[in-house]
Design an enzyme around this catalytic site. Structure first.
Site, PDB file in Angstrom:
ATOM      1  N   GLY A  15      -3.814  20.142 -61.756  1.00 14.89           N
ATOM      2  CA  GLY A  15      -5.249  20.412 -61.835  1.00 14.89           C
ATOM      3  C   GLY A  15      -5.498  21.573 -62.791  1.00 14.89           C
ATOM      4  CE  LYS A  36      -0.358  14.485 -52.945  1.00 17.17           C
ATOM      5  NZ  LYS A  36      -0.436  14.896 -51.522  1.00 17.17           N
ATOM      6  CB  THR A  44      -9.451  20.046 -61.457  1.00 18.01           C
ATOM      7  OG1 THR A  44      -8.707  21.110 -60.855  1.00 18.01           O
ATOM      8  CG2 THR A  44     -10.049  20.496 -62.772  1.00 18.01           C
ATOM      9  CD  GLU A 119     -23.314  25.989 -58.703  1.00 16.64           C
ATOM     10  OE1 GLU A 119     -22.298  26.550 -58.256  1.00 16.64           O
ATOM     11  OE2 GLU A 119     -23.313  24.830 -59.126  1.00 16.64           O
ATOM     12  CG  HIS A 255     -20.778  20.417 -50.393  1.00 23.55           C
ATOM     13  ND1 HIS A 255     -21.965  19.737 -50.325  1.00 23.55           N
ATOM     14  CD2 HIS A 255     -20.803  21.104 -51.561  1.00 23.55           C
ATOM     15  CE1 HIS A 255     -22.666  19.997 -51.415  1.00 23.55           C
ATOM     16  NE2 HIS A 255     -21.986  20.827 -52.178  1.00 23.55           N
ATOM     17  NE  ARG A 301     -21.669  25.055 -51.542  1.00 23.39           N
ATOM     18  CZ  ARG A 301     -20.715  24.955 -52.456  1.00 23.39           C
ATOM     19  NH1 ARG A 301     -19.473  25.203 -52.144  1.00 23.39           N
ATOM     20  NH2 ARG A 301     -21.005  24.599 -53.671  1.00 23.39           N
ATOM     21  CG  HIS A 362     -16.591  21.433 -50.854  1.00 19.17           C
ATOM     22  ND1 HIS A 362     -16.450  20.327 -51.663  1.00 19.17           N
ATOM     23  CD2 HIS A 362     -17.126  22.411 -51.631  1.00 19.17           C
ATOM     24  CE1 HIS A 362     -16.879  20.630 -52.886  1.00 19.17           C
ATOM     25  NE2 HIS A 362     -17.284  21.892 -52.892  1.00 19.17           N
ATOM     26  NE  ARG A 397     -15.743  27.250 -53.033  1.00 17.90           N
ATOM     27  CZ  ARG A 397     -16.176  26.298 -53.872  1.00 17.90           C
ATOM     28  NH1 ARG A 397     -15.757  26.274 -55.113  1.00 17.90           N
ATOM     29  NH2 ARG A 397     -17.007  25.365 -53.468  1.00 17.90           N
TER      30      ARG A 397
HETATM   31  C1  LIG Z   1     -16.271  17.393 -55.224  1.00 18.50           C
HETATM   32  C2  LIG Z   1     -15.869  18.784 -55.585  1.00 18.50           C
HETATM   33  C3  LIG Z   1     -16.729  19.567 -56.344  1.00 18.50           C
HETATM   34  C4  LIG Z   1     -16.349  20.881 -56.696  1.00 18.50           C
HETATM   35  N1  LIG Z   1     -17.170  21.605 -57.512  1.00 18.50           N
HETATM   36  C5  LIG Z   1     -16.733  22.820 -57.957  1.00 18.50           C
HETATM   37  C6  LIG Z   1     -17.492  23.551 -58.915  1.00 18.50           C
HETATM   38  O1  LIG Z   1     -18.526  23.095 -59.404  1.00 18.50           O
HETATM   39  N2  LIG Z   1     -17.015  24.765 -59.307  1.00 18.50           N
HETATM   40  C7  LIG Z   1     -15.864  25.302 -58.824  1.00 18.50           C
HETATM   41  O2  LIG Z   1     -15.480  26.422 -59.212  1.00 18.50           O
HETATM   42  N3  LIG Z   1     -15.131  24.622 -57.909  1.00 18.50           N
HETATM   43  C8  LIG Z   1     -15.529  23.392 -57.491  1.00 18.50           C
HETATM   44  N4  LIG Z   1     -14.762  22.707 -56.591  1.00 18.50           N
HETATM   45  C9  LIG Z   1     -13.491  23.284 -56.169  1.00 18.50           C
HETATM   46  C10 LIG Z   1     -12.474  23.159 -57.316  1.00 18.50           C
HETATM   47  O3  LIG Z   1     -12.645  21.907 -57.942  1.00 18.50           O
HETATM   48  C11 LIG Z   1     -11.051  23.282 -56.820  1.00 18.50           C
HETATM   49  O4  LIG Z   1     -10.901  24.407 -56.018  1.00 18.50           O
HETATM   50  C12 LIG Z   1     -10.079  23.374 -57.993  1.00 18.50           C
HETATM   51  O5  LIG Z   1     -10.299  22.308 -58.872  1.00 18.50           O
HETATM   52  C13 LIG Z   1      -8.657  23.367 -57.491  1.00 18.50           C
HETATM   53  O6  LIG Z   1      -7.807  23.258 -58.595  1.00 18.50           O
HETATM   54  P1  LIG Z   1      -6.228  23.251 -58.378  1.00 18.50           P
HETATM   55  O7  LIG Z   1      -5.629  23.151 -59.731  1.00 18.50           O
HETATM   56  O8  LIG Z   1      -5.843  24.361 -57.495  1.00 18.50           O
HETATM   57  O9  LIG Z   1      -5.959  21.920 -57.547  1.00 18.50           O
HETATM   58  P2  LIG Z   1      -6.332  20.328 -57.852  1.00 18.50           P
HETATM   59  O10 LIG Z   1      -7.246  20.247 -58.985  1.00 18.50           O
HETATM   60  O11 LIG Z   1      -6.732  19.812 -56.562  1.00 18.50           O
HETATM   61  O12 LIG Z   1      -4.935  19.793 -58.301  1.00 18.50           O
HETATM   62  C14 LIG Z   1      -3.878  19.668 -57.376  1.00 18.50           C
HETATM   63  C15 LIG Z   1      -2.734  18.966 -58.066  1.00 18.50           C
HETATM   64  O13 LIG Z   1      -1.575  19.059 -57.243  1.00 18.50           O
HETATM   65  C16 LIG Z   1      -0.953  17.796 -57.173  1.00 18.50           C
HETATM   66  N5  LIG Z   1      -0.179  17.753 -55.934  1.00 18.50           N
HETATM   67  C17 LIG Z   1      -0.587  17.978 -54.671  1.00 18.50           C
HETATM   68  N6  LIG Z   1       0.448  17.864 -53.821  1.00 18.50           N
HETATM   69  C18 LIG Z   1       1.543  17.574 -54.572  1.00 18.50           C
HETATM   70  C19 LIG Z   1       2.902  17.316 -54.280  1.00 18.50           C
HETATM   71  N7  LIG Z   1       3.388  17.335 -53.024  1.00 18.50           N
HETATM   72  N8  LIG Z   1       3.738  17.011 -55.305  1.00 18.50           N
HETATM   73  C20 LIG Z   1       3.296  16.946 -56.588  1.00 18.50           C
HETATM   74  N9  LIG Z   1       2.003  17.189 -56.924  1.00 18.50           N
HETATM   75  C21 LIG Z   1       1.151  17.495 -55.921  1.00 18.50           C
HETATM   76  C22 LIG Z   1      -2.083  16.809 -57.253  1.00 18.50           C
HETATM   77  O14 LIG Z   1      -1.600  15.547 -57.625  1.00 18.50           O
HETATM   78  C23 LIG Z   1      -2.946  17.485 -58.316  1.00 18.50           C
HETATM   79  O15 LIG Z   1      -2.429  17.190 -59.580  1.00 18.50           O
HETATM   80  C24 LIG Z   1     -15.127  21.412 -56.229  1.00 18.50           C
HETATM   81  C25 LIG Z   1     -14.282  20.618 -55.450  1.00 18.50           C
HETATM   82  C26 LIG Z   1     -14.639  19.317 -55.139  1.00 18.50           C
HETATM   83  C27 LIG Z   1     -13.705  18.478 -54.324  1.00 18.50           C
END
Ligand SMILES: Cc1cc2nc3c(=O)[nH]c(=O)nc-3n(C[C@H](O)[C@H](O)[C@H](O)COP(=O)(O)OP(=O)(O)OC[C@H]3O[C@@H](n4cnc5c(N)ncnc54)[C@H](O)[C@@H]3O)c2cc1C
Length: 557
Positions: A15, A36, A44, A119, A255, A301, A362, A397
């Site tokens: 992500g 995964k 993301t 926001e 959410h 929220r 969320h 958050r």
């Molecule tokens: C619908 C929605 C709307 C949102 N809107 C906003 C917003 O407008 N602004 C904001 O700041 N935040 C927002 N958020 C929150 C934000 O999107 C997330 O907190 C952020 O994208 C998390 O990024 P990350 O890279 O930590 O994880 P993710 O983007 O969730 O990526 C996780 C990665 O880990 C991988 N993975 C997981 N487990 C394993 C495993 N065992 N082995 C190998 N790979 C694995 C997955 O495949 C994925 O590639 C929103 C979230 C959602 C769900």
């Protein structure tokens, strides 16, 4: 003999956190990124609103810091908040250089030309966005860039199972099947991970000098969630099992408005809709938010989510309605193109009728403790993004701070790895995974039943409104499920469903334990038994695993 891979850096997760780190690292380092499913699938991709950063001349770092501390209800770590907020503008500029096309507006000259929205919780316009699909713009760009990097090997459809600690041989590894978990004479250090290749069904060994958990949040532990299927808290559970501390797991953000529709799995209806005048109604058309808060639909929220939960339970309804149909159709189509199009696909025209919505899990505010250099407790291991507890979010958050946290700690981890890389040791060898003593699973129904049971009782007992009794009930069920899953895990060949369930039960336990310790209501944790805030409990909830060992000096310095 199953495959074994060796790299300088192993990043688990693709992500915003994982990919931005991979792109920030120098091309001299060999990098493996595990994902995964397809590379892009994760939270993301689905982020709608945007990323917060101080870009407007009328805004200030102090103001962004203050808003974040207020939202966090007294539990933020101010050092981390300042660190993240100060890096906001540079993170946006970096994304722009990588190719992200944010929405622009000529009238925002002071804000480097970016259109800024506002926001909940923000006292200024400071949210940079790409229409209502910011996450997609970010993920698409990072994916395109990473696919062009010769030093990065991408492993899609790989599910990391457990971390490899040089001082401890994993119970499912070849050298120790008969003796169970055993120790070696090496120092504790993370040297890789076992990972299930879902296409071949084999568990492969990934060795690396540095390992980074960027696996995202754990909201799939609840029945209703805005998160995609991959959000099963794998990294949190893996690091916990490896002896890393966790914090603030009771603070789950719900959410208020996810679309309620049998085919609309996890589709979120952005808060910005309420910002533009949408009203919340009961199925009979009564507007109810003014009864709960004078800010009505614009209350924070957690208040809106609690009010909806209360009304749904009171009248026994499965959803409430969100209505913006009084605004002009052109306005709705222009401001909310993604939501409008998705709803039309599902047969709902939001320009003419209200949308059925439910609150949904969320965001995971807590996680594995990671310091200001993104280091976790085990030497060689970093945790970034939603899987980490950095102290930024405290008890709640603030909207759009989470993508920013991913970007800032991606950069911080990259800098730390570069600093240490020169004289950090190569990983020692690790035994390969042993699947010779396990059988094919005989009853898949056990796994699917336990998945459903866990997510339902977490929703009912550990959801938006908690009580001591509900938490105790949940704990009893978790203990039973855990026993069953451990047996299943040691007897049968692993598959992704089993691995995810094993992790979800671990995370559910951390959430319940944390919620039981907090004997007050604060931020996102609300309990009927202690409905007031108690300032004597103004400290993060710290969870320490049995295997925890204090950081050795070289890693702690
Ligand atoms: C619908 C929605 C709307 C949102 N809107 C906003 C917003 O407008 N602004 C904001 O700041 N935040 C927002 N958020 C929150 C934000 O999107 C997330 O907190 C952020 O994208 C998390 O990024 P990350 O890279 O930590 O994880 P993710 O983007 O969730 O990526 C996780 C990665 O880990 C991988 N993975 C997981 N487990 C394993 C495993 N065992 N082995 C190998 N790979 C694995 C997955 O495949 C994925 O590639 C929103 C979230 C959602 C769900």
């Amino acid at each position: 003999m199953t495959a074994s891979h060796r790299h300088d850096v192993l990043i688990i997760g693709s992500g915003a956190a994982g990919l931005s780190l991979a792109l920030r690292l120098s091309t001299k380092l060999s990098i493996a990124v595990l994902s995964k499913r397809e590379l892009r699938e994760g939270n993301t991709l689905y982020a709608q609103g945007g990323i917060s950063a101080v870009l407007d001349a009328g805004d200030s770092v102090e103001s962004h810091v203050r808003d974040t501390l207020n939202a966090g209800a007294g539990l933020c770590d101010e050092t981390t908040v300042r660190q993240v907020v100060a890096h906001g503008p540079d993170s946006i500029r970096w994304l722009f250089q990588e190719g992200v096309e944010f929405t622009r507006d000529a009238q925002y000259k002071d804000a480097e030309g970016y259109h800024l929205t506002r926001e909940g919780g923000h006292s200024h316009r400071r949210v940079v966005h790409a229409a209502d699909a910011t996450g997609r713009a970010v993920e698409d760009t990072l994916e395109e860039q990473i696919r062009n990097r010769a030093n990065v090997d991408l492993f899609e459809h790989h599910t990391a199972v457990d971390l490899i600690d040089a001082a401890r041989i994993h119970p499912r590894a070849a050298a120790s099947v008969s003796s169970g978990t055993s120790t070696s004479s090496a120092d504790a250090r993370c040297i890789g991970a076992y990972s299930l290749n879902s296409l071949s069904g084999e568990v492969e060994t990934f060795l690396a000098r540095f390992v980074v958990i960027a696996t995202g949040g754990a909201s799939k532990v609840y029945l209703y969630t805005s998160n995609p299927d991959v959000a099963t808290g794998d990294g949190i559970a893996m690091a916990w099992r490896a002896g890393c501390r966790a914090a603030n797991m009771e603070f789950i953000q719900f959410h208020p408005t996810c679309l309620y529709h049998p085919q609309a799995k996890s589709f979120l209806v952005t808060e910005a809709l309420r910002g533009e005048g949408a009203r919340l109604l009961l199925p009979d058309g009564e507007r109810f938010m003014p009864r709960f808060d004078q800010r009505a639909e614009l209350a924070p929220r957690d208040i809106v989510a609690r009010a909806i939960d209360h009304e749904m339970k009171r009248i026994g309804s499965k959803y409430v309605l969100l209505d913006i149909s009084h605004r002009k159709p052109e306005f709705i189509r222009e401001h909310f193109p993604t939501i409008h199009a998705r709803c039309l696909e599902l047969g709902l025209d939001m320009t003419r009728e209200p949308l059925p919505v439910v609150p949904a899990a969320h965001y995971t505010c807590g996680g594995i403790i990671s310091d200001t250099r993104a280091r976790a407790d085990l030497p060689g291991l970093y945790v970034i993004g939603e899987a980490a507890y950095t102290g930024l979010h405290g008890a709640n958050r603030m909207a759009s701070n989470s993508l920013l946290e991913c970007l800032v700690f991606g950069e911080v981890a990259a800098q730390d790895i570069e600093r240490l890389a020169e004289d950090w040791p190569e990983p020692t060898d690790a035994p390969s995974w042993d699947a010779s003593r396990v059988r094919e699973p005989d009853e898949e129904v056990v796994i699917s039943h336990n998945w459903e049971e866990l997510r339902r009782f977490m929703w009912d007992y550990v959801g938006i409104v908690r009580t001591n009794k509900r938490l105790m009930r949940a704990k009893r069920r978790i203990d039973l499920l855990r026993q069953e899953i451990i047996e299943h895990y040691s007897d049968f060949r692993v598959d992704t469903d089993l691995l995810e369930l094993r992790n979800l039960v671990e995370v559910a336990d951390l959430i319940v334990q944390s919620a039981q310790r907090r004997r007050e209501s604060r931020g996102l944790h609300y309990t009927l038994d202690f409905p007031q805030r108690d300032e004597s409990q103004r400290t993060p909830t710290l969870l320490i695993p049995d295997r925890y060992r204090p950081r050795p000096p070289r890693w702690a310095d």
